[in-house]
Design a protein around this motif. Structure first.
Motif, short mmCIF file in Angstrom:
data_model
loop_
_atom_site.label_atom_id
_atom_site.label_comp_id
_atom_site.label_asym_id
_atom_site.label_seq_id
_atom_site.Cartn_x
_atom_site.Cartn_y
_atom_site.Cartn_z
N ASP A 195 0.82 -1.21 0.00
CA ASP A 195 0.00 0.00 0.00
C ASP A 195 0.86 1.26 0.00
O ASP A 195 0.40 2.32 -0.45
N ARG A 196 2.07 1.14 0.50
CA ARG A 196 2.97 2.30 0.58
C ARG A 196 4.01 2.29 -0.54
O ARG A 196 5.00 3.03 -0.48
N GLY A 197 3.81 1.43 -1.53
CA GLY A 197 4.70 1.38 -2.68
C GLY A 197 6.08 0.85 -2.37
O GLY A 197 7.04 1.11 -3.12
N ALA A 198 6.20 0.07 -1.28
CA ALA A 198 7.51 -0.43 -0.87
C ALA A 198 7.71 -1.91 -1.18
O ALA A 198 8.67 -2.51 -0.70
N SER A 199 6.81 -2.49 -1.97
CA SER A 199 6.90 -3.93 -2.23
C SER A 199 7.51 -4.27 -3.58
O SER A 199 7.80 -5.43 -3.86
N SER A 200 7.74 -3.26 -4.44
CA SER A 200 8.20 -3.55 -5.79
C SER A 200 9.59 -4.19 -5.80
O SER A 200 9.88 -5.06 -6.61
N GLY A 201 10.47 -3.76 -4.89
CA GLY A 201 11.81 -4.35 -4.83
C GLY A 201 11.97 -5.33 -3.70
O GLY A 201 13.08 -5.62 -3.26
N LEU A 202 10.85 -5.87 -3.23
CA LEU A 202 10.85 -6.73 -2.04
C LEU A 202 10.83 -8.20 -2.41
O LEU A 202 10.00 -8.65 -3.21
N SER A 203 11.74 -8.95 -1.85
CA SER A 203 11.71 -10.41 -1.90
C SER A 203 11.29 -10.89 -0.53
O SER A 203 12.01 -10.69 0.46
N PHE A 204 10.12 -11.51 -0.43
CA PHE A 204 9.53 -11.87 0.87
C PHE A 204 9.41 -13.38 0.96
O PHE A 204 8.77 -14.03 0.13
N ILE A 205 10.03 -13.95 1.99
CA ILE A 205 10.01 -15.39 2.23
C ILE A 205 9.26 -15.67 3.51
O ILE A 205 9.51 -15.03 4.54
N GLY A 206 8.33 -16.62 3.47
CA GLY A 206 7.67 -17.14 4.66
C GLY A 206 8.16 -18.55 4.90
O GLY A 206 8.01 -19.42 4.04
N LEU A 207 8.75 -18.80 6.07
CA LEU A 207 9.38 -20.09 6.37
C LEU A 207 8.75 -20.70 7.62
O LEU A 207 8.62 -20.03 8.64
N ASP A 208 8.36 -21.96 7.54
CA ASP A 208 7.84 -22.65 8.72
C ASP A 208 8.12 -24.13 8.59
O ASP A 208 8.12 -24.69 7.48
N ILE A 209 8.33 -24.78 9.73
CA ILE A 209 8.64 -26.20 9.73
C ILE A 209 7.39 -27.07 9.55
O ILE A 209 7.47 -28.25 9.22
N SER A 210 6.21 -26.46 9.73
CA SER A 210 4.95 -27.18 9.63
C SER A 210 4.41 -27.14 8.21
O SER A 210 4.08 -26.06 7.69
N LYS A 211 4.28 -28.29 7.58
CA LYS A 211 3.71 -28.34 6.24
C LYS A 211 2.26 -27.89 6.22
O LYS A 211 1.86 -27.13 5.33
N PRO A 212 1.41 -28.32 7.19
CA PRO A 212 0.03 -27.81 7.20
C PRO A 212 -0.04 -26.29 7.30
O PRO A 212 -0.91 -25.66 6.69
N ALA A 213 0.89 -25.68 8.05
CA ALA A 213 0.90 -24.22 8.17
C ALA A 213 1.23 -23.57 6.83
O ALA A 213 0.58 -22.60 6.42
N ILE A 214 2.22 -24.09 6.13
CA ILE A 214 2.62 -23.52 4.85
C ILE A 214 1.53 -23.73 3.79
O ILE A 214 1.29 -22.86 2.95
N LEU A 215 0.86 -24.85 3.86
CA LEU A 215 -0.27 -25.08 2.95
C LEU A 215 -1.34 -24.00 3.13
O LEU A 215 -1.89 -23.49 2.15
N GLU A 216 -1.61 -23.64 4.37
CA GLU A 216 -2.60 -22.60 4.66
C GLU A 216 -2.07 -21.23 4.24
O GLU A 216 -2.80 -20.41 3.68
N ALA A 217 -0.79 -20.99 4.51
CA ALA A 217 -0.18 -19.70 4.17
C ALA A 217 -0.20 -19.45 2.67
O ALA A 217 -0.42 -18.31 2.23
#
Length: 287
Positions: free
Chosen positions: A116-138
């Motif tokens: 929303d603030r125009g700060a995502s264009s150069g952003l590489s965003f990683i979401g990491l979790d050890i739970s496969k069910p959690a990542i499936l939901e994410a």
């Protein structure tokens, strides 16, 4: 299918850079990892697992999703987004990782705030979790975030390639974080304050102790320094028994309390909770 936007992913077997080829990530030594149809990648090899199904169960993930989707932790997530936004430099590519991202609520909130603030264009965003069910939901929440099954102890990311790490109520592996943070990189820890959920704890435990966030003195000797600390409190207002049940199931309290404590919680009709959070931002420099 979600896009794998991160270009600093590392093979969890030998640490070599992973490159995207069609529907796979491959390293130069021939190890390959499929991009699931839901858009995430499992980078948790068997030898890194400490149990057959590590991390939160499918039931815990579902309970957390219902609770967070109720909006009760929205003030907390918004504060985290503002703190993170202040760390993202203008006009510079930034690599950010949510270490222990769970089902993706906080990652998604932070990403959308930056967008929303125009700060995502150069952003590489990683979401990491050890739970496969959690990542499936994410993976259902945001298709612009790279979602990975992996461990904070051995994050599948190339050394010194992350600018900002978020760790929200997650398992903190400072050794793993040191390995992947750039010099000058920031680590944002979100931890319970002494009065967090005190009303629920007073119901399920016979004795309630106020616990402080962990002592970071030993961490400071490994290259980290504390640059900001903020306490944040608010009341949720009365929440229903179904939300209480989800809250209990999604937290460690479900397993720490005894049968009597769980039964006492089950008999609650409403509860007005205190949310008490401490945000601490650490800067990393090689010692």
């Amino acid at each position: 299918m979600n896009r794998i936007n991160a270009h600093n992913l590392a093979c969890p077997i030998d640490g070599a850079l992973l490159v995207c080829h069609d529907k796979q990530l491959r390293c130069e030594h021939g190890h390959s990892f499929d991009i699931a149809r839901q858009g995430y990648v499992n980078l948790l090899p068997v030898q890194h697992k400490r149990s057959r199904q590590p991390g939160d169960s499918k039931e815990m993930v579902a309970a957390r999703a219902r609770f967070l989707n109720s909006g009760l932790y929205e003030p907390l997530a918004s504060r985290l987004a503002r703190i993170t936004s202040a760390l993202v430099p203008e006009n510079r590519k930034t690599s950010l990782m949510d270490a222990g991202c769970g089902e993706g609520y906080y990652s998604d909130t932070v990403f959308k705030y930056l967008e929303d603030r125009g700060a995502s264009s150069g952003l590489s965003f990683i979401g990491l979790d050890i739970s496969k069910p959690a990542i499936l939901e994410a993976a259902k929440r945001n298709r612009q975030i790279t979602w990975l099954v992996g461990t904070n102890r051995q994050p599948p990311v190339t050394p010194a390639s992350i600018d900002i790490i978020l760790c929200v109520f997650g398992f903190q592996s400072f050794e793993g974080f040191r390995h992947i943070l750039k010099p000058g990189g920031r680590l944002v820890l979100v931890e319970p304050g002494p009065d967090h959920l005190k009303e629920l704890r007073e119901v399920i435990y016979s004795e309630v102790k106020k616990s402080r966030p962990q002592d970071l003195t030993p961490v400071m000797e490994t290259g980290f320094s504390l640059v900001d600390e903020q306490s944040f409190q608010y009341k949720t207002g009365e929440i229903s028994k179904h939300i209480i049940a989800d809250l209990l199931l999604m937290t460690p309290h479900f397993y720490r309390t005894n049968k009597a404590g769980r039964e006492a919680a089950a008999h609650l009709e409403v509860l007005d909770l205190t949310v008490d959070i401490v945000f601490r931002t650490l800067e990393f420099q090689n010692p």
